[in-house]
Motif scaffolding. Structure first.
Motif, PDB file in Angstrom:
ATOM      1  N   ALA A   1       0.895  -1.437  -0.184  1.00  0.00           N
ATOM      2  CA  ALA A   1      -0.064   0.245   0.134  1.00  0.00           C
ATOM      3  C   ALA A   1       0.999   1.250   0.033  1.00  0.00           C
ATOM      4  O   ALA A   1       0.714   2.080  -0.715  1.00  0.00           O
ATOM      5  CB  ALA A   1      -0.901   0.012   1.221  1.00  0.00           C
ATOM      6  N   GLY A   2       1.890   1.286   0.912  1.00  0.00           N
ATOM      7  CA  GLY A   2       2.562   2.308   0.915  1.00  0.00           C
ATOM      8  C   GLY A   2       3.563   2.630  -0.257  1.00  0.00           C
ATOM      9  O   GLY A   2       3.708   3.580  -0.938  1.00  0.00           O
ATOM     10  N   ARG A   3       4.101   1.441  -0.797  1.00  0.00           N
ATOM     11  CA  ARG A   3       4.927   1.483  -2.110  1.00  0.00           C
ATOM     12  C   ARG A   3       4.077   2.044  -3.402  1.00  0.00           C
ATOM     13  O   ARG A   3       4.415   3.119  -3.995  1.00  0.00           O
ATOM     14  CB  ARG A   3       5.067  -0.051  -2.600  1.00  0.00           C
ATOM     15  N   ARG A   4       2.656   1.959  -3.458  1.00  0.00           N
ATOM     16  CA  ARG A   4       1.888   2.294  -4.353  1.00  0.00           C
ATOM     17  C   ARG A   4       1.700   3.852  -4.170  1.00  0.00           C
ATOM     18  O   ARG A   4       1.382   4.644  -5.330  1.00  0.00           O
ATOM     19  CB  ARG A   4       0.698   1.574  -4.732  1.00  0.00           C
ATOM     20  N   TYR A   5       1.812   4.401  -3.168  1.00  0.00           N
ATOM     21  CA  TYR A   5       1.792   6.044  -2.844  1.00  0.00           C
ATOM     22  C   TYR A   5       2.917   6.628  -3.127  1.00  0.00           C
ATOM     23  O   TYR A   5       3.151   7.880  -2.818  1.00  0.00           O
ATOM     24  CB  TYR A   5       1.200   6.201  -1.494  1.00  0.00           C
ATOM     25  N   GLY A   6       3.956   5.745  -3.391  1.00  0.00           N
ATOM     26  CA  GLY A   6       5.494   6.270  -3.622  1.00  0.00           C
ATOM     27  C   GLY A   6       6.445   6.563  -2.502  1.00  0.00           C
ATOM     28  O   GLY A   6       7.137   7.233  -2.225  1.00  0.00           O
ATOM     29  N   PHE A   7       5.914   5.829  -1.209  1.00  0.00           N
ATOM     30  CA  PHE A   7       6.654   5.607  -0.140  1.00  0.00           C
ATOM     31  C   PHE A   7       7.965   4.997  -0.355  1.00  0.00           C
ATOM     32  O   PHE A   7       8.045   3.837  -1.027  1.00  0.00           O
ATOM     33  CB  PHE A   7       5.880   5.210   1.274  1.00  0.00           C
ATOM     34  N   ARG A   8       9.172   5.246  -0.171  1.00  0.00           N
ATOM     35  CA  ARG A   8      10.344   4.686  -0.381  1.00  0.00           C
ATOM     36  C   ARG A   8      11.052   4.095   0.694  1.00  0.00           C
ATOM     37  O   ARG A   8      10.992   4.666   1.838  1.00  0.00           O
ATOM     38  CB  ARG A   8      11.578   5.781  -1.033  1.00  0.00           C
ATOM     39  N   GLU A   9      11.312   3.082   0.644  1.00  0.00           N
ATOM     40  CA  GLU A   9      12.067   2.103   1.655  1.00  0.00           C
ATOM     41  C   GLU A   9      13.427   2.831   2.162  1.00  0.00           C
ATOM     42  O   GLU A   9      14.270   3.078   1.385  1.00  0.00           O
ATOM     43  CB  GLU A   9      12.269   0.670   1.399  1.00  0.00           C
ATOM     44  N   ILE A  10      13.645   2.814   3.559  1.00  0.00           N
ATOM     45  CA  ILE A  10      14.742   3.205   3.989  1.00  0.00           C
ATOM     46  C   ILE A  10      15.186   1.830   5.194  1.00  0.00           C
ATOM     47  O   ILE A  10      14.300   1.113   5.385  1.00  0.00           O
ATOM     48  CB  ILE A  10      14.812   4.391   5.075  1.00  0.00           C
TER      49      ILE A  10
END
Lengths: 438, 438
Positions: free
Chosen positions: B31-40
């Motif tokens: 879900a986060g990925r599809r909103y463009g949240f980037r992994e750290i």
């Protein structure tokens, strides 16, 4: 207010670097997954006694150990093996054997920080419990080989140097001398890092006479598995030697069947520093030698589960570490790019949030990565942001276009743009592009 | 040899449970990925001063803190926020704003262990830095809503209770009394956990007279965002109140546009226990009340980056925790199944390892999960193992079949089996089944 510093030997991974790192981790895990290795997750903190009870281990001096609020002596885990041994022992009866476990996580050792070595370091542990067959040794080698070739490395880039603890041990014991086998194997492990005199001194300290040390070392020159039989001929009475030779030959034959043979070189001087290995051992090296240290290693440790309270259980594993693996991938020029990727940026002009949000939602439902404005910014600022996150396509939802029933679809690589009917966007397209509407 | 116990409040995840858990984590991250949240990825260990310098925080008593070999006062991180604040501050100039970061990892607090609460607990932190717009608040709510609906939960299963710290603070300061706003907000946070008299006592202790406390509490009954204007009418002079009301209304309006409106209920008594929240706050609850505690929460913390050494930076985030989320998924009957899945087991009979290995390799190259014999076992034992790992299809590579140029393909659900030409297996099929050859 104060500024805080990160601890030495610990790392922050920001998104571009993390994206590249995630590709590497995924490739390794995917190789294991395809062989049926099952993910586990394990405590980061364990009782320190799991390491301190085994006295004399270098690892103990490097523990991040302390007393918790309940007075327990605890430590950040410096490796996975005691933890999986504990887990295996706790459920050995109900587990379907062989057990094939995999996990990726950090470990901690208070070491000198240097290139490719950190105090917090990440590994994927891949282990098989409950099989003493050569196929098990060969399978962990095949997983490691598939992981590396999956990342774009070739047989020219890396090699697995394969050896066998019992061959070294049996040969050492066959000499008419009082040999400390552990010390002698540690000497072999150091043979390529020290000069010849120092190496022979170490073997002498372990109990061999100098002429015996030279004779022993000459035996380790064998590179063709078929020639391992010469060792048995050299010491026909050596206990366990024939079995060990046969086992190593069987492991190498299995790696051939499993498609990893081209990556495996017989190399008896590869001894592995850790004391707990019991059979075949191997280390991965950069074939060009540019990355001078071992990239990672593995091997068989058939006694360890019992040492940690379980029933005697054969075990073999490998644990690629991401810091040295990154050095190899960079040397070979195949480290994934450290950059963000974004499928769509939905750009809003004027009072169009409801339509823009609907478009973004529809694109996300089709699995795309979609960003949109969260900061009330101008057209130009939004375009700049879309560019900074490498958006492939920008969908412009503007008041004027909407009045005509349209949105604008802009390909960010070519700069080409066209209009598309808003009611048909994305419509039947899972991943609509400029070309679909031009 | 000794048996070691796992530490209390820490968990081992074995493969079946981990497979279910991985599905849950993947759904949240996706879900986060599809909103463009980037992994750290972030250090597990930090300087303890990042928490101890903020005196008076309950969290300090629960730290796993100690002195490292270099004499540094360090601690296992009990939460992510100070770490991302440190990371943001270190690279604020070069980061493209707004910054949208996401990560999944464990944290540690020495707490009383109870249902859904452990000393090592895992969260996915989803945060936006650099936007004070209501769209940012709404986006983290939309990510959380998409994560939960992606797991099969519906609007009947959960609700986000949305409140606003500045509305509570402004109202409290509008009374003719010397109110400790922090204490009063903590009282509101406890209002649903204690009886009314105790609640009113807490407000009294925070500085309100009893009639003021009742009047204040009655104001919190509003459930329709449009009626928030009544609060401004009640206290037209209250500093910041009109802005806060407008902001909360704007956040809720944005959640409507973003498709998360149906999950969001105005609930001013949802105050959040943590002191660092500054604007909109929200908590996720089980709509049936069966899971009595908040499932997770989030909100705006515009002052925290500056407190941790950065420039003033608006921020908002949410952090689903997997232990309470699992309780909700189980209550709703949508927790993924805890079981292994395997596409193929390649069963060997006789001296067929080379062919069996080739078949297994070809199937793996097509992305399938494939296991084969590692323990030199009988036909029956191999079938039993294949069943235990839920293999969908067993490919039997036997000497007699091979003499005829065939392998046997067995569907494990129906028990049906047929032969297939070994040279055409898997051939053009990415995922060959019994039906392809029957």
């Amino acid at each position: 207010m104060p500024t805080y510093e990160r601890l030495k030997g610990f790392r922050d991974f920001y998104p571009p670097e993390m994206a590249a790192r995630r590709e590497v981790i995924d490739a390794v895990e995917d190789a294991g997954r395809r062989y049926g290795f099952r993910e586990i997750e394990t405590p980061r903190l364990e009782r320190a006694e799991m390491w301190t009870d085994k006295s004399g281990d270098d690892i103990v001096d490097e523990l991040y150990a302390f007393e918790d609020h309940g007075g327990r002596h605890v430590t950040l885990a410096p490796e996975l093996t005691p933890t999986v041994a504990r887990m295996y022992a706790a459920k050995a009866q109900e587990l379907s054997k062989p057990v094939k476990w995999m996990s990726t996580r950090p470990f901690w050792r208070y070491e000198q920080v240097q290139q490719g070595r950190f105090r917090e370091f990440y590994q994927t542990n891949v282990d098989i419990f409950g099989s003493s067959e050569p196929e098990a040794d060969a399978e962990v080698l095949a997983v490691a080989a598939d992981a590396l070739t999956g990342l774009g490395l070739t047989a020219d880039d890396f090699e697995f140097r394969v050896s066998h603890r019992d061959i070294l041990g049996s040969l050492l014991r066959s000499f008419d001398a009082d040999v400390d086998v552990t010390d002698a194997i540690r000497a072999v492990d150091k043979s390529e890092k020290v000069d010849e005199d120092e190496y022979l001194d170490l073997l002498y300290d372990a109990g061999l006479a100098y002429d015996q040390a030279r004779e022993f070392d000459a035996l380790l020159d064998v590179t063709d598995p078929a020639n391992l039989d010469e060792l048995t001929e050299f010491a026909p009475e050596a206990e366990g030697l024939a079995d060990a030779v046969e086992n190593l030959q069987a492991v190498l034959a299995a790696t051939d069947d499993f498609g990893a043979g081209e990556h495996c070189d017989l190399s008896l001087r590869t001894a592995r520093g850790l004391d707990y290995y019991t059979g075949a051992v191997f280390e991965c090296f950069d074939s060009t030698g540019e990355v001078s240290r071992s990239v990672f290693g593995g091997g068989r440790y058939d006694d360890l589960i019992e040492e940690f309270g379980g029933q005697p259980t054969p075990a073999v594993g490998v644990a690629p570490g991401y810091a040295p693996l990154t050095l190899l991938l960079e040397r070979a020029g195949v480290m994934p790019d450290a950059e963000l990727s974004t499928d769509y940026y939905v750009l809003r002009v004027g009072d169009t949030r409801d339509v823009a949000a609907r478009v973004a939602r529809d694109l996300r439902e089709r699995g795309n990565v979609v960003e949109s404005d969260l900061a009330g910014r101008s057209f130009g600022a939004q375009m700049g942001y879309a560019d900074s996150v490498n958006a492939e396509t920008v969908v412009i939802v503007g008041e004027q276009d909407l009045a005509d029933g349209n949105v604008t679809v802009k390909d960010m690589r070519s700069g080409d743009q066209t209009t598309a009917p808003v009611d048909e966007f994305p419509g039947e397209h899972d991943r609509p592009t400029y070309d679909d509407f031009a």
